[in-house]
Design a protein around this motif. Sequence first.
Motif, short mmCIF file in Angstrom:
data_model
loop_
_atom_site.label_atom_id
_atom_site.label_comp_id
_atom_site.label_asym_id
_atom_site.label_seq_id
_atom_site.Cartn_x
_atom_site.Cartn_y
_atom_site.Cartn_z
N SER A 172 33.91 44.83 52.99
CA SER A 172 33.80 45.20 51.39
C SER A 172 33.09 44.44 50.29
O SER A 172 33.07 43.16 50.72
CB SER A 172 35.24 45.53 51.02
N GLU A 209 34.38 43.68 47.97
CA GLU A 209 35.47 42.81 47.54
C GLU A 209 36.49 41.97 48.56
O GLU A 209 37.50 41.61 48.64
CB GLU A 209 36.38 43.80 47.06
N GLY A 222 39.05 47.70 48.35
CA GLY A 222 37.83 48.25 48.59
C GLY A 222 37.70 49.06 49.85
O GLY A 222 38.50 49.28 50.47
N PHE A 223 36.53 49.62 50.06
CA PHE A 223 36.04 50.29 51.18
C PHE A 223 35.29 49.29 52.19
O PHE A 223 34.24 48.58 51.97
CB PHE A 223 35.28 51.60 50.62
N ASP A 279 40.96 52.39 51.44
CA ASP A 279 40.72 54.00 51.24
C ASP A 279 41.38 54.75 52.36
O ASP A 279 41.08 55.88 52.35
CB ASP A 279 39.17 54.10 51.33
N ASP A 319 27.84 52.39 44.86
CA ASP A 319 28.47 53.55 45.44
C ASP A 319 27.56 54.79 45.15
O ASP A 319 26.76 54.75 44.40
CB ASP A 319 29.70 54.03 44.63
#
Length: 315
Positions: free
Chosen positions: A11, A13, A61-62, A66, A167
């Motif tokens: 991610s 993040e 985050g992803f 998620d 994104d």
Amino acid sequence: MRIAVIGGGCSAEAEVSRSSATQIKTALEQNFTVEYFELAHNLAKALADFAPDVVFPVLHGFPGEDGTVQGLLSVLGYPFVGSDTNASVVSMNKALSKYYFDAAGLPVLPQVIVTQGSLEADIDRIIASFGDRVVCKPMHGGSALGVVPLPLGGDLLHALTTSLEIDHSILVEPFVEGREITVGVLDLHNEQIEALPVTEILVAKDEWYDYTNRYTSGRSEHIIPAEIDEATANTLQTAAIRAHQSVGCRDLSRLDFILEPNGTFWVLEVNNIPGMTPTSLYPDAAQVHGISFQVLAEKLVSSASRRGPDLDELK
């Protein structure tokens, strides 16, 4: 009890996640056997070798926040801290979570969803709906990465293009002047749900709570409890709990608000895995509430342990 703490991954993040995970691991090591696991392709095997009693995902985050990791842990039969797969999916999608908030009777800002393939038409819709004083947010992002506020209006194409680097879809809302407010929710298994003290976030004049101001010591100030009247504080705490419940979160979450000078507030988004770094909001509010970081981490682990696996029949 053996605790597996998961952090990192790919991610944007990931570094924030590793910082949060380090804090959690250190806190839990006082009373448990704890091992850190990087979110990687060998995660399932690594967890099987360690055989944890509880898994503590500290992912931002992803992929990870998620529902992806939550689904894996459910299928593998591990009790884990935090929201289940469905609540994680909903929470991570800013537009979808706002539909849930709205259905629960909570105030949300109008929105336009933008994708790469229809920028020109989307910009026309934004101008027609809000003008150019807006905030552009990556749909599934966190830590303010890719967020572009235009408090005075400006180049919408550039703002949207910047957000689209993070994104594939963007949430655009009208820019609202107000105080940045956040409220943590503690929702332990078979215990009374409670809201943590209302927190106001302050940054330097003409700045906002971006990535740098979030994670650089001294760049932001957390006023806990926020200097607002008791009735407003109670209303925000009630709204935070309702929002948390509306998307199905459990154990913990943090709700972000904008509070206008006239007392009107708007629910912006829910963070289903709040940051646990040295500059993070959730543990600061818990501390003021009388819950030390170590006790908070242990309470969350205990909650997951009591709840057990999400899919008992597969274990």
